[in-house]
Design an enzyme around this catalytic site. Structure first.
Site, PDB file in Angstrom:
ATOM      1  N   GLY A 182       4.605 -16.466   0.823  1.00  0.00           N
ATOM      2  CA  GLY A 182       3.008 -16.050   0.912  1.00  0.00           C
ATOM      3  C   GLY A 182       2.431 -16.773   2.276  1.00  0.00           C
ATOM      4  O   GLY A 182       3.220 -17.394   3.197  1.00  0.00           O
ATOM      5  N   GLY A 224       6.597   2.326   3.548  1.00  0.00           N
ATOM      6  CA  GLY A 224       7.521   1.963   2.476  1.00  0.00           C
ATOM      7  C   GLY A 224       8.200   0.628   3.006  1.00  0.00           C
ATOM      8  O   GLY A 224       8.439   0.542   4.164  1.00  0.00           O
ATOM      9  N   ALA A 264       3.332  -7.214   5.028  1.00  0.00           N
ATOM     10  CA  ALA A 264       3.441  -8.512   5.691  1.00  0.00           C
ATOM     11  C   ALA A 264       4.976  -8.984   5.366  1.00  0.00           C
ATOM     12  O   ALA A 264       5.586  -9.573   6.287  1.00  0.00           O
ATOM     13  CB  ALA A 264       2.502  -9.427   5.068  1.00  0.00           C
ATOM     14  N   ARG A 274       7.969  -4.182  -8.235  1.00  0.00           N
ATOM     15  CA  ARG A 274       6.512  -3.490  -8.723  1.00  0.00           C
ATOM     16  C   ARG A 274       6.851  -2.943 -10.068  1.00  0.00           C
ATOM     17  O   ARG A 274       7.571  -2.200 -10.616  1.00  0.00           O
ATOM     18  CB  ARG A 274       6.744  -2.261  -8.029  1.00  0.00           C
ATOM     19  CG  ARG A 274       6.510  -2.557  -6.320  1.00  0.00           C
ATOM     20  CD  ARG A 274       5.056  -3.384  -6.134  1.00  0.00           C
ATOM     21  NE  ARG A 274       5.103  -3.580  -4.667  1.00  0.00           N
ATOM     22  CZ  ARG A 274       5.495  -4.758  -4.043  1.00  0.00           C
ATOM     23  NH1 ARG A 274       5.729  -5.773  -4.774  1.00  0.00           N
ATOM     24  NH2 ARG A 274       5.155  -5.056  -2.724  1.00  0.00           N
ATOM     25  N   LYS A 327      10.333 -16.357   0.019  1.00  0.00           N
ATOM     26  CA  LYS A 327       9.076 -16.227   0.964  1.00  0.00           C
ATOM     27  C   LYS A 327       7.933 -16.715  -0.187  1.00  0.00           C
ATOM     28  O   LYS A 327       7.781 -16.402  -1.367  1.00  0.00           O
ATOM     29  CB  LYS A 327       8.859 -14.795   1.172  1.00  0.00           C
ATOM     30  CG  LYS A 327       9.581 -14.131   2.464  1.00  0.00           C
ATOM     31  CD  LYS A 327       9.511 -12.740   2.447  1.00  0.00           C
ATOM     32  CE  LYS A 327      10.272 -12.000   1.321  1.00  0.00           C
ATOM     33  NZ  LYS A 327      10.406 -10.391   1.789  1.00  0.00           N
ATOM     34  N   ASP A 331       7.785  -7.270   4.798  1.00  0.00           N
ATOM     35  CA  ASP A 331       8.522  -6.356   5.422  1.00  0.00           C
ATOM     36  C   ASP A 331       8.700  -6.710   6.753  1.00  0.00           C
ATOM     37  O   ASP A 331       9.604  -6.867   7.232  1.00  0.00           O
ATOM     38  CB  ASP A 331       8.106  -4.931   5.262  1.00  0.00           C
ATOM     39  CG  ASP A 331       7.773  -4.588   3.706  1.00  0.00           C
ATOM     40  OD1 ASP A 331       8.451  -4.981   2.795  1.00  0.00           O
ATOM     41  OD2 ASP A 331       6.974  -3.724   3.470  1.00  0.00           O
ATOM     42  N   TRP A 389       1.893   8.728  -5.749  1.00  0.00           N
ATOM     43  CA  TRP A 389       2.103  10.092  -6.188  1.00  0.00           C
ATOM     44  C   TRP A 389       3.547  10.492  -5.755  1.00  0.00           C
ATOM     45  O   TRP A 389       3.801  10.821  -4.778  1.00  0.00           O
ATOM     46  CB  TRP A 389       1.446  11.308  -5.725  1.00  0.00           C
ATOM     47  CG  TRP A 389       0.132  11.234  -5.652  1.00  0.00           C
ATOM     48  CD1 TRP A 389      -0.820  11.841  -7.148  1.00  0.00           C
ATOM     49  CD2 TRP A 389      -1.233  10.343  -5.406  1.00  0.00           C
ATOM     50  NE1 TRP A 389      -2.400  11.368  -7.196  1.00  0.00           N
ATOM     51  CE2 TRP A 389      -2.244  10.458  -6.014  1.00  0.00           C
ATOM     52  CE3 TRP A 389      -1.148   9.524  -4.328  1.00  0.00           C
ATOM     53  CZ2 TRP A 389      -3.490   9.830  -5.615  1.00  0.00           C
ATOM     54  CZ3 TRP A 389      -2.104   8.892  -3.828  1.00  0.00           C
ATOM     55  CH2 TRP A 389      -3.569   8.940  -4.685  1.00  0.00           C
ATOM     56  N   ARG A 390       4.618   9.764  -6.365  1.00  0.00           N
ATOM     57  CA  ARG A 390       6.016   9.851  -6.066  1.00  0.00           C
ATOM     58  C   ARG A 390       6.936  10.034  -7.141  1.00  0.00           C
ATOM     59  O   ARG A 390       8.229   9.936  -7.156  1.00  0.00           O
ATOM     60  CB  ARG A 390       6.407   8.514  -5.617  1.00  0.00           C
ATOM     61  CG  ARG A 390       6.180   7.348  -6.348  1.00  0.00           C
ATOM     62  CD  ARG A 390       6.567   6.055  -5.358  1.00  0.00           C
ATOM     63  NE  ARG A 390       6.176   4.869  -5.908  1.00  0.00           N
ATOM     64  CZ  ARG A 390       6.285   3.615  -5.378  1.00  0.00           C
ATOM     65  NH1 ARG A 390       6.796   3.719  -4.109  1.00  0.00           N
ATOM     66  NH2 ARG A 390       6.349   2.535  -6.162  1.00  0.00           N
TER      67      ARG A 390
END
Length: 285
Positions: A215, A17, A241, A155, A213, A243, A88-89
């Site tokens: 990438g 996470g 990455a 997201r 950031k 994180d 699944w959350r």
């Protein structure tokens, strides 16, 4: 969350996470780090907490929900190391963490932190009342001179619409002292493709130390300089990455490094991470 990753013909169980990944990396780097969340009361959740403690995390603020379970996600990676997720959350314990009676005391302790970090994913999984309580806690940390770190992880599937997301993001930016947006996320959320414009938006809302950031292109510092990674790598798994970059950057800043050297530390940790499977690769024995 519980994490399933491919292991030969089957799956391997771990944990991950975005904020957890960052917290574990910072703890590995020698800083006292506590994690605030809610997990289930099932055996898998208990095993996960034990693993966090083994990594050096202080788990006294990890709350156990009596009826909900811990969220689960599965990662698949392609030949280039790019990942895709299945989740699944929807009824995870973390979504209801501020419904628990012990959450008030946990937030009071979090408000005493020298550095408090959260992300846009954190806000996405919380109901509006929970978001408001977290923002208020962050504001309290900033007002008493602490650092508030906000990662703009976006997201789309976690949000009802982009307008709601932008409102939540901007509310978080306003209480942050260190901002860690990703240009790709900002483009997806607002259409902005220029890192300088992203930094100007964040800084205009009060987050002076904004590192964008980029990438594989590195990152844009608050003064406009771009710091590239030290080497071009062929990733095994890009999970975590950003994180890891956050953790390397923040740990270096806590240790007194300037933004440029902190960015290099962030790139180094992110590079180490993407050359190994999993969002939180095992440390070398």
């Amino acid at each position: 969350m519980l994490e399933l990753t491919r292991a030969g013909p089957g799956w391997q169980l771990g944990h991950g996470g975005d904020t957890l990944n960052t917290a574990i990396h910072i703890a590995r780097l020698g800083h006292d780090t506590a994690y605030l969340t809610a997990i289930g009361s099932d055996p898998l959740s208990g095993d996960m907490t034990a693993r966090w403690e083994a990594e050096g995390l202080d788990t006294r603020l990890v709350l156990a929900h009596p009826s909900r379970s811990t969220g689960l996600y599965a990662i698949s990676t392609d030949a280039a190391g790019e990942r895709s997720f299945s989740y699944w959350r929807d009824t995870s314990a973390a979504r209801a963490m501020f419904d628990l009676p012990q959450s008030g005391a946990a937030l009071e302790q979090a408000a005493c932190a020298d550095v408090l970090g959260f992300s846009l994913i954190t806000l996405a999984v919380l109901p509006p009342e929970g978001r408001a309580r977290l923002i208020a806690t962050a504001r309290s940390v900033r007002e008493r001179g602490g650092q508030v770190v906000f990662d703009g992880n976006y997201r789309a599937r976690l949000w009802s619409d982009p307008a709601e997301t932008r409102r939540a993001r901007d509310a978080a930016i306003m209480v942050a002292t260190i901002g860690l947006p990703t240009l790709e996320d900002e483009t997806a959320l607002s259409g902005e493709r220029d890192a300088g414009a992203v930094a100007a938006h964040w800084q205009g809302l009060g987050c002076d130390e904004t590192v964008v950031k980029l990438g594989a292109g590195g990152c844009r510092l608050p003064d406009g300089r771009v710091i590239a990674p030290g080497a071009v790598l062929a990733p095994v798994d890009t999970s975590g990455a950003g994180d890891a970059f956050n953790a390397g950057y923040l740990a270096a800043r806590i240790d007194g490094a300037d933004c440029a050297d902190a960015a290099r530390a962030g790139h180094a940790l992110a590079g180490w991470t993407i050359m190994r499977p999993g969002a939180i690769p095992a440390r070398a024995p």
